[in-house]
Motif scaffolding. Structure first.
Motif, PDB file in Angstrom:
ATOM      1  N   ARG A  21       0.966  -1.280  -0.095  1.00  0.00           N
ATOM      2  CA  ARG A  21       0.141   0.137   0.066  1.00  0.00           C
ATOM      3  C   ARG A  21       0.934   1.244  -0.179  1.00  0.00           C
ATOM      4  NH1 ARG A  21      -2.163   0.277   4.571  1.00  0.00           N
ATOM      5  NH2 ARG A  21      -1.662  -1.741   5.468  1.00  0.00           N
ATOM      6  N   VAL A  22       1.982   1.204   0.516  1.00  0.00           N
ATOM      7  CA  VAL A  22       3.058   2.297   0.875  1.00  0.00           C
ATOM      8  C   VAL A  22       4.174   1.716   0.916  1.00  0.00           C
ATOM      9  CG1 VAL A  22       2.579   2.641   3.121  1.00  0.00           C
ATOM     10  CG2 VAL A  22       3.049   4.624   1.861  1.00  0.00           C
ATOM     11  N   VAL A  23       5.212   2.658   0.468  1.00  0.00           N
ATOM     12  CA  VAL A  23       6.639   2.555   0.582  1.00  0.00           C
ATOM     13  C   VAL A  23       7.239   3.884   1.101  1.00  0.00           C
ATOM     14  CG1 VAL A  23       8.986   2.130  -0.409  1.00  0.00           C
ATOM     15  CG2 VAL A  23       7.036   1.047  -1.350  1.00  0.00           C
ATOM     16  N   ARG A  24       7.827   3.659   2.027  1.00  0.00           N
ATOM     17  CA  ARG A  24       8.471   4.964   3.012  1.00  0.00           C
ATOM     18  C   ARG A  24      10.088   4.912   3.050  1.00  0.00           C
ATOM     19  NH1 ARG A  24       4.511   2.985   6.328  1.00  0.00           N
ATOM     20  NH2 ARG A  24       2.587   4.341   6.425  1.00  0.00           N
ATOM     21  N   ASP A  25      10.514   6.047   2.569  1.00  0.00           N
ATOM     22  CA  ASP A  25      12.150   6.034   2.850  1.00  0.00           C
ATOM     23  C   ASP A  25      12.433   7.521   3.580  1.00  0.00           C
ATOM     24  OD1 ASP A  25      14.842   6.021   2.751  1.00  0.00           O
ATOM     25  OD2 ASP A  25      15.119   6.183   0.603  1.00  0.00           O
ATOM     26  N   PRO A  26      12.100   7.645   5.119  1.00  0.00           N
ATOM     27  CA  PRO A  26      12.088   8.711   5.470  1.00  0.00           C
ATOM     28  C   PRO A  26      13.506   9.305   5.895  1.00  0.00           C
ATOM     29  CG  PRO A  26      11.757   6.952   7.201  1.00  0.00           C
ATOM     30  CD  PRO A  26      11.567   6.483   5.931  1.00  0.00           C
ATOM     31  N   GLU A  27      14.599   8.530   5.683  1.00  0.00           N
ATOM     32  CA  GLU A  27      15.821   8.966   6.171  1.00  0.00           C
ATOM     33  C   GLU A  27      16.678   9.244   4.719  1.00  0.00           C
ATOM     34  OE1 GLU A  27      18.097   7.541   9.409  1.00  0.00           O
ATOM     35  OE2 GLU A  27      16.586   6.064   9.305  1.00  0.00           O
ATOM     36  N   THR A  62       5.731  -0.886   3.815  1.00  0.00           N
ATOM     37  CA  THR A  62       7.592  -0.976   3.808  1.00  0.00           C
ATOM     38  C   THR A  62       7.965   0.477   4.243  1.00  0.00           C
ATOM     39  OG1 THR A  62       7.504  -2.579   1.971  1.00  0.00           O
ATOM     40  CG2 THR A  62       9.303  -1.480   2.685  1.00  0.00           C
ATOM     41  N   THR A  63       8.934   0.142   5.090  1.00  0.00           N
ATOM     42  CA  THR A  63       9.487   1.506   5.534  1.00  0.00           C
ATOM     43  C   THR A  63      11.073   1.054   5.514  1.00  0.00           C
ATOM     44  OG1 THR A  63       7.795   2.183   7.203  1.00  0.00           O
ATOM     45  CG2 THR A  63      10.220   3.227   7.371  1.00  0.00           C
ATOM     46  N   ILE A  64      11.691   1.907   4.696  1.00  0.00           N
ATOM     47  CA  ILE A  64      13.173   1.507   4.436  1.00  0.00           C
ATOM     48  C   ILE A  64      13.917   2.283   5.555  1.00  0.00           C
ATOM     49  CG2 ILE A  64      15.102   2.134   2.755  1.00  0.00           C
ATOM     50  CD1 ILE A  64      12.898   2.014   0.525  1.00  0.00           C
ATOM     51  N   GLY A  65      15.104   1.644   6.197  1.00  0.00           N
ATOM     52  CA  GLY A  65      15.876   2.246   7.030  1.00  0.00           C
ATOM     53  C   GLY A  65      17.312   1.880   6.927  1.00  0.00           C
TER      54      GLY A  65
END
Length: 496
Positions: free
Chosen positions: A354-360, A379-382
């Motif tokens: 539903r969503v892909v995040r790359d906050p950093e 998904t959250t990319i860290g």
């Protein structure tokens, strides 16, 4: 001096193959030599100081190296090690790469910044090389790109800079199939400064088609111009097509042979701009009833596909946007509504959620974007990179994926295996983080049985790879003077 004289030598003898250009076949020649020398009873190790590739493998130490060096390790009969490829560049943009040093991510660097970074990486390169020389009879080293890129010679660690720093003798590899091999060999020799040229000990002609005696006059011309001997003329090896390709340039070539009607199972792969680990799909192209098509940018998805695959990518958000720019999201939804199946591997799995995040901003500018919504996951990319090998394949990703559909883990594995994938409620949309999954015959057959119930068993892929390595070694050993290579390798500086 023969090969047998190298046995037990410590530190090991060493020999470096450098190309007159990119894609001249250095990687496969090293693999063929490694298998041939291993079969002669030597302890062999492959080495590539610096590689640029988004096809990578997990090593015995839990690090990562280029896929080509993992194949070369297999040719030697040993597990891959981070020391076989101490510097790996994984392109994320046209001008920037993730930098991996001795298996671990060091950070990101633009092309210009990397030129200044290279000299600081030489100690790690020399350390890894010394470790391999301490455990082998001979180390076969592969250069990167072209030896004649003298504009990049300052601070070089991949070609002549490495050879000079370690006193490693060099054999040039020329690709006659692309034409101009005499000019490329003479030109390379002429461009190199005297210190570099002194390490050139001969050349090998690769990918020769036809009667090699026709090249005899060229051998005399090359000796007159350069003083270098011809150490072998390697013919075109058709079985090399059964081995993994290192670079995305290979995707320009047809993936399967034979009329489409003879291959009724139709599989399409989206050729993303930063496609990674596309060798995951080699086993499908080896199946006699599978037509595997890499859909190029600007082309629509064919309407008769049974399965669409979203492959790995080095830049998930960027390639998700690229996918939409091509209109593939619309094609993919139409395929799904027609009852077609969808498989996402690694970054492709992330895109299906539903969503892909790359906050950093790990893979590019910080941000997030809606996914394709075919799996109920997010998904959250860290910063933490998962590098792990298991019974079904290996993980290599910077991201955590969670959501209801992970309650239907895919693929099914041994009891207690951590969930690395998910399936939709109807089983038509699958995603997972495992690379190498389709190399397992039973997993690949189970997937294809979903598309064509009752289909025949198909190919044995790993046996096919072993057979291809043996065929390559047979060819190389038959046309290359291995004892001459032993004499050359013996001249490597004892200590580096």
């Amino acid at each position: 001096m023969t090969l047998e004289d190298l046995r037990g030598r410590r530190p090991a003898a060493a020999l470096m193959l450098q190309g007159t250009g990119s894609d001249v076949g250095k990687s496969l020649l090293v693999a063929g030599l490694a298998r041939a020398l291993t079969r002669r009873g030597l302890t062999v190790r492959p080495f590539k100081p610096q590689n640029m590739s988004n096809n990578a493998a997990v090593t015995r130490e839990g690090g990562e190296i280029g896929r080509a060096q993992a194949l070369q390790a297999r040719a030697c009969g040993v597990a891959p090690s981070v020391h076989m490829n101490p510097v790996l560049l994984k392109p994320q943009t046209d001008v920037g790469s993730q930098v991996v040093v001795q298996g671990r991510v060091r950070g990101n660097a633009g092309a210009r910044d990397y030129q200044g970074l290279k000299p600081t990486l030489l100690p790690a390169v020399l350390d890894s090389f010394a470790r391999l020389r301490a455990e082998a009879d001979i180390v076969v080293v592969e250069g990167a790109g072209s030896a004649s890129e003298v504009n990049l010679r300052a601070g070089d660690i991949a070609n002549m800079g490495f050879a000079v720093a370690t006193g490693t003798p060099v054999v040039l590899v020329g690709d006659i199939d692309r034409g101009g091999v005499i000019g490329s060999l003479v030109g390379t020799w002429a461009l190199l400064p005297a210190e570099d040229r002194a390490l050139l000990k001969g050349y090998v002609i690769n990918k020769f088609r036809g009667d090699p005696s026709l090249f005899t006059p060229a051998v005399d011309i090359l000796r007159d111009r350069t003083g270098l001997p011809c150490l072998g003329i390697v013919p075109w090896v058709a079985r090399a097509a059964d081995l993994p390709a290192e670079d995305a340039v290979a995707l320009e070539r047809p993936a399967t042979a034979g009329p489409a009607a003879e291959r009724p199972v139709k599989v399409g792969v989206l050729r993303l701009s930063r496609i990674a680990n596309f060798d995951d799909l080699d086993p499908l192209s080896a199946e006699p009833d599978v037509s595997l098509t890499f859909v190029a940018p600007g082309r629509a998805l064919p309407g008769d596909l049974d399965l669409v695959i979203l492959p790995g990518s080095k830049a998930t958000l960027a390639d998700l946007a690229f996918l939409r720019t091509q209109g593939w999201d619309i094609d993919l939804m139409a395929h799904w509504r027609r009852g077609g199946a969808v498989l996402g591997l690694c970054a492709g799995y992330q895109m299906l959620g539903r969503v892909v995040r790359d906050p950093e901003g790990i893979e590019g500018p910080p941000g997030e974007a809606p996914g394709l919504g075919l799996l109920d996951v997010e998904t959250t990319i860290g910063r933490r990179k998962t590098l792990r090998e298991g019974p079904l394949g290996y993980e290599m990703h910077m991201g955590v994926t969670e959501g209801p559909d992970t309650g239907r883990p895919w693929p099914a594995g041994p009891a207690g295996l951590a969930a690395v994938g998910a399936a939709s409620h109807d089983g038509r949309v699958l995603g997972c983080y495992l690379h190498g999954l389709l190399h397992r015959d039973e997993t690949r057959r189970a997937l294809l049985a979903l598309l064509r119930p009752g289909r025949a068993e198909g190919s044995a892929f790993e046996a096919r790879v072993e057979s291809a390595l043996d065929a390559l070694a047979d060819t190389v050993a038959g046309v290359v003077d291995l004892d001459a290579l032993a004499r050359i390798a013996r001249t490597a500086t004892p200590d580096t």
